[in-house]
Design a protein around this motif. Structure first.
Motif, PDB file in Angstrom:
ATOM      1  N   LEU A 173      22.677   3.964  60.440  1.00 25.97           N
ATOM      2  CA  LEU A 173      23.042   5.308  60.003  1.00 25.97           C
ATOM      3  C   LEU A 173      22.972   5.443  58.484  1.00 25.97           C
ATOM      4  O   LEU A 173      22.559   6.484  57.956  1.00 25.97           O
ATOM      5  CB  LEU A 173      24.452   5.652  60.498  1.00 25.97           C
ATOM      6  CG  LEU A 173      24.597   5.836  62.016  1.00 25.97           C
ATOM      7  CD1 LEU A 173      26.058   5.908  62.410  1.00 25.97           C
ATOM      8  CD2 LEU A 173      23.868   7.090  62.469  1.00 25.97           C
ATOM      9  N   ALA A 174      23.373   4.389  57.771  1.00 29.48           N
ATOM     10  CA  ALA A 174      23.394   4.445  56.313  1.00 29.48           C
ATOM     11  C   ALA A 174      22.003   4.377  55.701  1.00 29.48           C
ATOM     12  O   ALA A 174      21.784   4.874  54.590  1.00 29.48           O
ATOM     13  CB  ALA A 174      24.258   3.306  55.763  1.00 29.48           C
ATOM     14  N   THR A 175      21.053   3.775  56.415  1.00 28.54           N
ATOM     15  CA  THR A 175      19.705   3.582  55.866  1.00 28.54           C
ATOM     16  C   THR A 175      18.654   4.486  56.492  1.00 28.54           C
ATOM     17  O   THR A 175      17.565   4.654  55.934  1.00 28.54           O
ATOM     18  CB  THR A 175      19.249   2.124  56.056  1.00 28.54           C
ATOM     19  OG1 THR A 175      19.191   1.829  57.472  1.00 28.54           O
ATOM     20  CG2 THR A 175      20.215   1.149  55.383  1.00 28.54           C
ATOM     21  N   GLY A 176      18.953   5.035  57.661  1.00 26.20           N
ATOM     22  CA  GLY A 176      17.951   5.808  58.381  1.00 26.20           C
ATOM     23  C   GLY A 176      16.886   4.946  59.029  1.00 26.20           C
ATOM     24  O   GLY A 176      15.866   5.454  59.516  1.00 26.20           O
ATOM     25  N   LYS A 177      17.118   3.636  59.104  1.00 28.99           N
ATOM     26  CA  LYS A 177      16.163   2.697  59.709  1.00 28.99           C
ATOM     27  C   LYS A 177      16.711   2.198  61.041  1.00 28.99           C
ATOM     28  O   LYS A 177      17.889   1.867  61.153  1.00 28.99           O
ATOM     29  CB  LYS A 177      15.923   1.496  58.783  1.00 28.99           C
ATOM     30  CG  LYS A 177      15.421   1.862  57.389  1.00 28.99           C
ATOM     31  CD  LYS A 177      13.991   2.337  57.428  1.00 28.99           C
ATOM     32  CE  LYS A 177      13.494   2.735  56.048  1.00 28.99           C
ATOM     33  NZ  LYS A 177      13.463   1.609  55.105  1.00 28.99           N
ATOM     34  N   GLU A 178      15.850   2.136  62.050  1.00 31.48           N
ATOM     35  CA  GLU A 178      16.253   1.623  63.355  1.00 31.48           C
ATOM     36  C   GLU A 178      16.016   0.123  63.438  1.00 31.48           C
ATOM     37  O   GLU A 178      14.977  -0.368  62.999  1.00 31.48           O
ATOM     38  CB  GLU A 178      15.478   2.329  64.469  1.00 31.48           C
ATOM     39  CG  GLU A 178      15.859   3.780  64.654  1.00 31.48           C
ATOM     40  CD  GLU A 178      15.209   4.389  65.879  1.00 31.48           C
ATOM     41  OE1 GLU A 178      14.589   3.630  66.668  1.00 31.48           O
ATOM     42  OE2 GLU A 178      15.314   5.611  66.051  1.00 31.48           O
ATOM     43  N   ALA A 179      16.973  -0.584  64.014  1.00 27.90           N
ATOM     44  CA  ALA A 179      16.843  -2.030  64.182  1.00 27.90           C
ATOM     45  C   ALA A 179      15.917  -2.353  65.351  1.00 27.90           C
ATOM     46  O   ALA A 179      15.762  -1.554  66.278  1.00 27.90           O
ATOM     47  CB  ALA A 179      18.208  -2.660  64.421  1.00 27.90           C
ATOM     48  N   TYR A 180      15.329  -3.542  65.296  1.00 29.09           N
ATOM     49  CA  TYR A 180      14.608  -4.095  66.451  1.00 29.09           C
ATOM     50  C   TYR A 180      15.552  -5.098  67.103  1.00 29.09           C
ATOM     51  O   TYR A 180      16.064  -6.016  66.449  1.00 29.09           O
ATOM     52  CB  TYR A 180      13.319  -4.785  66.013  1.00 29.09           C
ATOM     53  CG  TYR A 180      12.551  -5.393  67.171  1.00 29.09           C
ATOM     54  CD1 TYR A 180      11.875  -4.583  68.071  1.00 29.09           C
ATOM     55  CD2 TYR A 180      12.513  -6.771  67.364  1.00 29.09           C
ATOM     56  CE1 TYR A 180      11.173  -5.128  69.141  1.00 29.09           C
ATOM     57  CE2 TYR A 180      11.811  -7.326  68.424  1.00 29.09           C
ATOM     58  CZ  TYR A 180      11.151  -6.494  69.305  1.00 29.09           C
ATOM     59  OH  TYR A 180      10.467  -7.038  70.361  1.00 29.09           O
ATOM     60  N   TYR A 181      15.798  -4.922  68.405  1.00 27.71           N
ATOM     61  CA  TYR A 181      16.744  -5.775  69.131  1.00 27.71           C
ATOM     62  C   TYR A 181      15.985  -6.787  69.985  1.00 27.71           C
ATOM     63  O   TYR A 181      15.113  -6.411  70.776  1.00 27.71           O
ATOM     64  CB  TYR A 181      17.653  -4.923  70.010  1.00 27.71           C
ATOM     65  CG  TYR A 181      18.564  -4.016  69.210  1.00 27.71           C
ATOM     66  CD1 TYR A 181      19.790  -4.479  68.748  1.00 27.71           C
ATOM     67  CD2 TYR A 181      18.186  -2.711  68.898  1.00 27.71           C
ATOM     68  CE1 TYR A 181      20.635  -3.660  68.008  1.00 27.71           C
ATOM     69  CE2 TYR A 181      19.020  -1.881  68.158  1.00 27.71           C
ATOM     70  CZ  TYR A 181      20.240  -2.358  67.716  1.00 27.71           C
ATOM     71  OH  TYR A 181      21.067  -1.550  66.974  1.00 27.71           O
ATOM     72  N   VAL A 182      16.347  -8.052  69.850  1.00 30.08           N
ATOM     73  CA  VAL A 182      15.585  -9.136  70.473  1.00 30.08           C
ATOM     74  C   VAL A 182      16.122  -9.524  71.853  1.00 30.08           C
ATOM     75  O   VAL A 182      15.357  -9.870  72.743  1.00 30.08           O
ATOM     76  CB  VAL A 182      15.563 -10.374  69.549  1.00 30.08           C
ATOM     77  CG1 VAL A 182      14.805 -11.522  70.201  1.00 30.08           C
ATOM     78  CG2 VAL A 182      14.943 -10.028  68.205  1.00 30.08           C
ATOM     79  N   GLY A 183      17.430  -9.489  72.058  1.00 31.68           N
ATOM     80  CA  GLY A 183      18.022  -9.962  73.316  1.00 31.68           C
ATOM     81  C   GLY A 183      17.722  -9.068  74.494  1.00 31.68           C
ATOM     82  O   GLY A 183      16.970  -8.094  74.397  1.00 31.68           O
ATOM     83  N   LYS A 184      18.292  -9.403  75.649  1.00 35.81           N
ATOM     84  CA  LYS A 184      18.107  -8.600  76.857  1.00 35.81           C
ATOM     85  C   LYS A 184      18.395  -7.132  76.567  1.00 35.81           C
ATOM     86  O   LYS A 184      19.361  -6.852  75.850  1.00 35.81           O
ATOM     87  CB  LYS A 184      19.049  -9.079  77.967  1.00 35.81           C
ATOM     88  CG  LYS A 184      18.811 -10.475  78.465  1.00 35.81           C
ATOM     89  CD  LYS A 184      19.862 -10.891  79.498  1.00 35.81           C
ATOM     90  CE  LYS A 184      21.244 -11.012  78.897  1.00 35.81           C
ATOM     91  NZ  LYS A 184      22.266 -11.500  79.848  1.00 35.81           N
ATOM     92  N   PRO A 185      17.577  -6.206  77.058  1.00 34.42           N
ATOM     93  CA  PRO A 185      16.508  -6.373  78.051  1.00 34.42           C
ATOM     94  C   PRO A 185      15.120  -6.599  77.462  1.00 34.42           C
ATOM     95  O   PRO A 185      14.129  -6.409  78.182  1.00 34.42           O
ATOM     96  CB  PRO A 185      16.559  -5.035  78.794  1.00 34.42           C
ATOM     97  CG  PRO A 185      16.908  -4.040  77.734  1.00 34.42           C
ATOM     98  CD  PRO A 185      17.877  -4.773  76.830  1.00 34.42           C
ATOM     99  N   ASN A 186      15.018  -6.984  76.209  1.00 35.13           N
ATOM    100  CA  ASN A 186      13.706  -7.234  75.605  1.00 35.13           C
ATOM    101  C   ASN A 186      12.937  -8.274  76.429  1.00 35.13           C
ATOM    102  O   ASN A 186      13.441  -9.369  76.685  1.00 35.13           O
ATOM    103  CB  ASN A 186      13.894  -7.741  74.174  1.00 35.13           C
ATOM    104  CG  ASN A 186      12.603  -7.751  73.378  1.00 35.13           C
ATOM    105  OD1 ASN A 186      11.542  -8.061  73.909  1.00 35.13           O
ATOM    106  ND2 ASN A 186      12.697  -7.437  72.107  1.00 35.13           N
ATOM    107  N   PRO A 187      11.704  -7.963  76.854  1.00 30.12           N
ATOM    108  CA  PRO A 187      10.909  -8.903  77.660  1.00 30.12           C
ATOM    109  C   PRO A 187      10.653 -10.236  76.945  1.00 30.12           C
ATOM    110  O   PRO A 187      10.406 -11.238  77.613  1.00 30.12           O
ATOM    111  CB  PRO A 187       9.594  -8.155  77.907  1.00 30.12           C
ATOM    112  CG  PRO A 187       9.943  -6.715  77.761  1.00 30.12           C
ATOM    113  CD  PRO A 187      11.007  -6.664  76.706  1.00 30.12           C
TER     114      PRO A 187
END
Length: 274
Positions: A173-187
Motif C-alpha cells: 500500500l505504501a509503495t503501490g507495488k504488488e508482491a510476488y508470492y512464492v508459497g502455496k498455491p504457487n505452482p
C-alpha cells in the motif's frame, strides 16, 4: 475415502492440520503411524517460513513424532530457490525468522539493508513500523518485493493471528507495488513438492485446512484434494469459493480410522465367504 487410502503419496499442510502452535491435533499420531505402516511417500509442505526443517523436526519430536528432516519443505526454502534462480548472488532486505534467513543464506543470498535487489517478507515476531519504513524505502528505490506466502492468518492455540500477506500489505500500500508470492498455491512450490515426493500428481493427495491455498493448489496441480476442518476453514467457509475439495474430513485422524474400518469390513466379507 477408498480412493484416498490407495494414493501412493501425501502432501500435508502443518498449521491447522498437524498442530495448532505447540499442540498436536487429535488423530495425527495415528495418521503418521498409518503413513509409515502403509509405506506411503509423504511430505509436510508448509507456507510458514519461520522455522527450518530441523526446527520443524524438533518441534514434532517434542510432541512425540519422530520424522526425518527429508519429509519437510517450507515456503522459505521455495523462496530462496526462486530468488537464487532469478538472480544468483542476489542481495536482500529481509523481514523474517531464522527459517527464512537460513534458507536464503544456504542459497548464497546476501542480507543487505542498503542497496538490496529484493525485499523479502515472511512471518516475523519482530515486525515493526521501522521495518515497514525501511522495506518501503528499498522498494521505492527499485528492490523487488517478494512474499514467502499468501496466508493472511494462521491458526494458533489462541485463535487466528496475522500471517505473511497481512505483513506484506502495508508495504504494498505504501509503495503501490504488488508482491510476488512464492508459497502455496504457487505452482513453483507445488512442483518442487511433487519432485521431492517422487510420486506422480494423479497418485498424490494434498491435505490442508485452507481453501485459498491448499485446496486450490491441489486442484490446479491435478492432486486429490482433502480439506480438514481442524484449522482455518469451516463448512460454511467452503461456500465462499467457486471450487470444492473432493473430500471434507474433521481431521487427519479420520484417515487411519477409515483404513481400520476398511480392514474390518474386509475380514467380515472373508468370514462370510468362508
Amino acid at each position: 475415502m477408498k480412493a484416498l487410502l490407495q494414493k501412493k503419496g501425501f502432501i500435508c499442510d502443518m498449521d491447522g492440520v498437524i498442530y495448532h502452535g505447540d499442540r498436536l491435533l487429535p488423530g495425527v499420531r495415528e495418521f503418521v503411524d498409518w503413513l509409515y505402516a502403509e509405506k506411503k511417500e509423504f511430505l509436510f509442505l508448509t507456507n510458514n517460513s519461520a522455522k527450518t526443517q530441523r526446527e520443524l523436526q524438533a518441534k514434532l519430536s517434542r510432541m512425540g513424532l519422530d520424522i526425518d528432516e527429508k519429509h519437510f519443505y517450507t515456503s522459505a526454502l521455495a523462496t530462496a530457490e526462486f530468488v537464487a534462480h532469478q538472480k544468483p548472488g542476489a542481495r536482500a532486505f529481509v523481514i523474517g525468522e531464522p527459517g527464512l534467513l537460513n534458507a536464503l543464506y544456504e542459497r548464497g543470498i546476501t542480507i543487505d539493508e542498503t542497496d538490496p535487489d529484493y525485499v523479502i517478507v515472511g512471518e516475523s515476531r519482530n515486525y515493526t513500523y521501522d521495518s515497514i519504513c525501511r522495506a518501503a524505502r528499498c522498494v521505492n528505490n527499485g528492490a523487488r518485493l517478494i512474499g514467502t506466502n499468501t496466508d493472511l492468518t494462521a491458526p494458533t492455540e489462541w485463535g487466528q493471528v496475522p500471517a505473511c500477506r497481512a505483513l506484506v500489505a502495508p508495504i504494498e500500500l505504501a509503495t503501490g507495488k504488488e508482491a510476488y508470492y512464492v508459497g502455496k498455491p504457487n505452482p513453483l512450490m507445488m512442483r518442487t513438492g511433487l519432485n521431492l515426493l517422487g510420486v506422480h500428481s494423479q497418485d498424490t493427495a494434498i491435505i490442508g485446512d485452507r481453501m485459498d491455498t491448499d485446496i486450490v493448489a491441489g486442484i490446479e496441480c491435478g492432486l486429490d484434494t482433502v480439506l480438514v476442518l481442524s484449522g482455518v476453514t469451516d463448512r460454511e467457509g467452503i461456500e465462499h469459493f467457486p471450487y470444492r475439495p473432493r473430500l471434507v474430513l474433521n481431521g487427519v485422524g479420520d484417515i487411519p480410522a477409515a483404513a481400520a474400518q476398511d480392514r474390518k469390513d474386509l475380514v467380515l466379507l472373508e468370514n462370510d465367504a468362508g
